[in-house]
Write an enzyme that holds these catalytic residues in place. Structure first.
Site, PDB file in Angstrom:
ATOM      1  N   LYS A   1      12.719   0.990   0.387  1.00 32.67           N
ATOM      2  CA  LYS A   1      12.115  -0.347   0.359  1.00 32.67           C
ATOM      3  C   LYS A   1      12.943  -1.219  -0.580  1.00 32.67           C
ATOM      4  O   LYS A   1      13.415  -0.736  -1.625  1.00 32.67           O
ATOM      5  CB  LYS A   1      10.670  -0.230  -0.134  1.00 32.67           C
TER       6      LYS A   1
ATOM      7  N   SER B   1       2.547  -4.367   2.146  1.00 34.18           N
ATOM      8  CA  SER B   1       3.841  -4.994   2.053  1.00 34.18           C
ATOM      9  C   SER B   1       5.007  -4.120   2.507  1.00 34.18           C
ATOM     10  O   SER B   1       6.099  -4.644   2.752  1.00 34.18           O
ATOM     11  CB  SER B   1       4.096  -5.424   0.607  1.00 34.18           C
TER      12      SER B   1
ATOM     13  N   SER C   1      -0.315  -0.995   0.123  1.00 34.81           N
ATOM     14  CA  SER C   1       0.936  -1.319   0.816  1.00 34.81           C
ATOM     15  C   SER C   1       1.717  -0.156   1.398  1.00 34.81           C
ATOM     16  O   SER C   1       2.688  -0.383   2.125  1.00 34.81           O
ATOM     17  CB  SER C   1       1.852  -2.110  -0.110  1.00 34.81           C
TER      18      SER C   1
HETATM   19  N1  GLN Z   1      -2.065  -6.479   0.208  1.00 38.58           N
HETATM   20  C1  GLN Z   1      -2.262  -6.315  -1.213  1.00 38.58           C
HETATM   21  C2  GLN Z   1      -1.721  -7.511  -1.932  1.00 38.58           C
HETATM   22  O1  GLN Z   1      -1.316  -8.401  -1.289  1.00 38.58           O
HETATM   23  C3  GLN Z   1      -1.576  -5.060  -1.678  1.00 38.58           C
HETATM   24  C4  GLN Z   1      -0.124  -5.191  -1.790  1.00 38.58           C
HETATM   25  C5  GLN Z   1       0.537  -3.942  -2.282  1.00 38.58           C
HETATM   26  O2  GLN Z   1      -0.060  -2.863  -2.256  1.00 38.58           O
HETATM   27  N2  GLN Z   1       1.749  -4.115  -2.783  1.00 38.58           N
HETATM   28  O3  GLN Z   1      -1.709  -7.568  -3.111  1.00 38.58           O
END
Ligand code: GLN
Length: 484
Positions: A76, A151, A175
């Site tokens: 990532k 994400s 995410s």
């Molecule tokens: N969707 C959640 C956020 O926007 C989690 C994101 C994540 O786990 N990095 O914060």
């Protein structure tokens, strides 16, 4: 050629049935040909990959043993990689080449992994759809009109389309698990502190945790073996003896107590998703698991508590992007204030700015007690719910996400709807527990993920339950038709 799992590629590499160079070329060819349909990579690094593959082939020829020797993976784009751009999905870091490599990446490299490139992601890992990336959205390989989740949507889409056999993700509120669910793959967020955060760009430091994403639980276990371990450079890294995460794969489900939180099956859950999850639970029960209804009474507070704690930490972490030391700098600043404000205004996207604004607000002198302190107290209550539940059951199960992948643009205008995507995953981060998502079935053509939550450091058990499920089912082995 059959697009195998990490585990079977590893066997074939050792049998000299294929070389790491051939394997690397196979996947690089797929990325080249198919990624224009997905946009799952921000950077592809063929030269580095082929050099790493040749080095792995030499080690294989010498009969060396290393857990990921010669196996292609993707990272990532949140993990620093010396010499290769690390953008974190943001214009702010579009020009950033890290001077050092994240510990987790170093560990995978030392284990012989061959990095093919860096995957697309929501900007600074803030999002549930991959639409906040500066590099454009990633498309879901099962339906290009739908999001892959976020994400870590680039990693999830790339693995689902078998552009790479495995990839890494990070999970602050869901995410790894939510995109794994949306793309029909397996992913695990380990216990907080298992995997070093050194060199992983910080979003919300008390919640962020890296983990593997792959087709199967077995592959996730192989990856986690290389990724996890104490790191003196991360003060929140836990000092525990090395563990073999494949150790629990053969464990029978007989007598396993699985808790089903009432709150995860209530209002808001798509009835079709519920049907899939119930059928998957039936498979676990047939293999001898006992299903027990439990309650996590404070789980309804997890999204609001998270959207105080995570923005608070993000506002502090992202203060470092000031246009001075690294990252985007505006043209011809008039003075220092102008440099800061214009660099940040130009470098960050709308969602990141929203989080910084909320975060600075909840941390400000008049509101700290009312919001931030309160959210920390709620966080403790949520962790207590889990502590009580694990007195009664071994594993907790439910849906990963309340719905199947939504359409691009469907939730972009309504941040709260977007935030609710993580309604079943966020509590796990607030408590610091491990959580896994595995493919459990489909609604039409769209994948549904089942979440398994474990007690602290119980990753091997979660992977074992998922592996047993994957012995009985083939959801994890299916590929989207356009990419076969
Ligand atoms: N969707 C959640 C956020 O926007 C989690 C994101 C994540 O786990 N990095 O914060």
């Amino acid at each position: 050629m059959k697009l195998d799992t990490l585990a079977s590629w590893a066997t074939r590499l050792r049998a000299r049935d294929i070389s790491s160079r051939e394997l690397t070329e196979l996947y690089l060819g797929r990325i080249d040909r198919l990624d224009p349909q997905l946009n799952s990579f921000i950077s592809v690094t063929p030269e580095l990959a082929l050099a790493a593959a040749d080095a792995a082939d030499e080690r294989l020829a010498r009969g060396e043993e290393a857990p990921l020797l010669g196996l292609p993976v993707a990272q990532k784009d949140i993990f620093c990689t010396a010499g290769v751009r690390t953008s974190c999905g943001s214009k702010m870091l579009d020009n950033f080449i890290a001077p050092y490599t994240a510990t987790m990446v170093e560990r995978m490299n030392a284990a012989g992994a061959v990095m093919l490139g860096k995957t697309n992601m929501d900007e600074f890992a803030m999002g549930s759809s991959n639409e906040t990336s500066h590099y454009g959205p990633v498309l879901n390989p099962w339906d290009p009109e739908r999001v892959p989740g976020g994400s870590s949507g680039g990693s999830a889409a790339a693995v689902a389309a078998r552009l790479v056999p495995a990839a890494t993700g990070t999970d602050t509120g869901g995410s790894i698990r939510q995109p794994a669910a949306f793309c029909g793959i397996t992913g695990i967020k380990p216990t907080y502190g298992r995997v070093s955060r050194y060199g992983m760009i910080a979003f919300a430091s008390s919640l962020d945790q890296a983990g593997p994403m792959a087709a199967s639980a077995e592959d996730c276990a192989l990856m986690l073996n290389a990724m996890a371990g104490f790191d003196p450079r991360d003060s929140t890294s836990v000092e525990r003896p090395a563990e073999d995460f494949t150790a629990g794969l053969g464990a029978e489900l007989k007598g396993l107590r699985i808790g089903l939180p009432r709150e995860f099956f209530g209002e808001g859950l798509d009835p079709d998703v519920r049907t899939v999850i119930e059928a998957a639970l039936g498979v676990l029960r047939e293999r001898g698991a006992e299903l027990i209804e439990i309650s996590l009474p404070n789980s309804g507070l997890s999204v609001p508590a998270y959207y105080v704690v995570a923005p608070a930490e993000c506002s502090s972490n992202l203060a470092r992007y000031d246009g001075v030391r690294f990252g985007h700098r505006c043209d011809e600043p008039r003075d220092l204030t102008d440099l800061y404000t214009r660099s940040r205004a130009e470098g960050f996207g709308a969602e990141v700015k929203r989080r910084i604004m909320i975060g600075t607000y909840v941390l400000s002198a008049g509101y700290y007690d009312a919001y931030y302190l309160k959210a920390q107290k709620v966080r403790r209550l949520i962790a207590e719910d889990f502590r009580r539940a694990f007195g009664q059951v071994d594993v907790i199960a439910g849906p990963t996400s309340p719905e199947t992948p939504f359409r691009l643009g469907e939730k972009s205008a309504d941040p709260v709807q977007m935030y609710l995507s993580d309604i079943y995953t966020i509590a796990v981060n607030l408590a610091g527990l491990p959580g896994l998502s595995m493919p459990a079935g489909t609604v039409g053509n769209l994948p549904v993920g089942m979440q398994l939550i474990g007690n602290y450091f119980d990753e091997a058990r979660l992977l074992g339950v998922a592996h047993q499920f994957q012995q009985e089912t083939d959801w994890h082995a299916r590929m989207p038709a356009a990419f076969v």
